[in-house]
Scaffold this motif. Structure first.
Motif, PDB file in Angstrom:
ATOM      1  N   HIS A   1      33.579   9.527  11.621  1.00 53.32           N
ATOM      2  CA  HIS A   1      33.199   8.367  10.560  1.00 53.32           C
ATOM      3  C   HIS A   1      34.452   8.449   9.444  1.00 53.32           C
TER       4      HIS A   1
ATOM      5  N   ARG B   1      34.808   3.126   5.720  1.00 53.77           N
ATOM      6  CA  ARG B   1      33.338   2.695   5.814  1.00 53.77           C
ATOM      7  C   ARG B   1      32.381   3.245   4.775  1.00 53.77           C
TER       8      ARG B   1
ATOM      9  N   THR C   1      27.524   7.549   4.750  1.00 51.21           N
ATOM     10  CA  THR C   1      26.542   7.112   5.616  1.00 51.21           C
ATOM     11  C   THR C   1      25.323   7.498   5.383  1.00 51.21           C
ATOM     12  N   SER C   2      24.416   6.758   5.421  1.00 55.02           N
ATOM     13  CA  SER C   2      22.753   7.031   5.326  1.00 55.02           C
ATOM     14  C   SER C   2      21.875   7.146   6.795  1.00 55.02           C
TER      15      SER C   2
ATOM     16  N   GLU D   1      20.749   3.515   9.410  1.00 52.00           N
ATOM     17  CA  GLU D   1      21.047   3.708  10.711  1.00 52.00           C
ATOM     18  C   GLU D   1      19.788   3.369  11.842  1.00 52.00           C
TER      19      GLU D   1
END
Length: 140
Positions: free
Chosen positions: A27, A32, A35-36, A40
């Motif tokens: 990642h 980007r 993240t979560s 997703e």
């Protein structure tokens, strides 16, 4: 041999981008963001998937209609033009209006949400030019 040409038409409509580095890419936090896991797993709204695939579904419908009216050559020619237009790009750090794609899809005469509220100077994805070019060329 209508079944063979129909499967050819279905297989060649894909417009989604695939990463060049493959499935094992880590990642990239700088490009980007964070993240979560929740985002997703499930879409945030039931219509989110429909809206995400709206252009693809509209293209498939238009190609099917064009095939029924003019024959198999018309959608195949249009798909070839789509691919040719997608290959012409600006440098990755410059904003592109994709005017040729809008003309092919017939969106050049309509004003949408992204035309008014999608100002590239306020975009959060603008990165350092050298880093973006090295990533595109596979040097990074």
């Amino acid at each position: 041999n209508s079944r063979g040409t129909a499967s050819l038409l279905k297989d060649s409509i894909s417009f989604t981008g695939v990463s060049a580095s493959g499935l094992f890419e880590g990642h990239d936090l700088l490009r980007r963001g964070f993240t979560s896991v929740k985002n997703e797993l499930l879409p945030s709204h039931p219509l989110e998937l429909t809206e995400k695939n709206f252009q693809l579904n509209q293209d498939k419908t238009n190609f099917a209609t064009l095939r029924n009216i003019q024959g198999i050559h018309a959608p195949l020619k249009l798909q070839m033009e789509f691919r040719a237009v997608k290959q012409v790009q600006r440098l990755p750090f410059l904003h592109s209006s994709n005017m040729a794609m809008d003309i092919l899809r017939g969106n050049d005469e309509s004003i949408g949400f992204e035309d008014i509220l999608n100002d590239p100077s306020q975009s959060e994805v603008m990165g350092e030019p050298h880093m973006m070019m090295e990533h595109k060329l596979g040097l990074l």
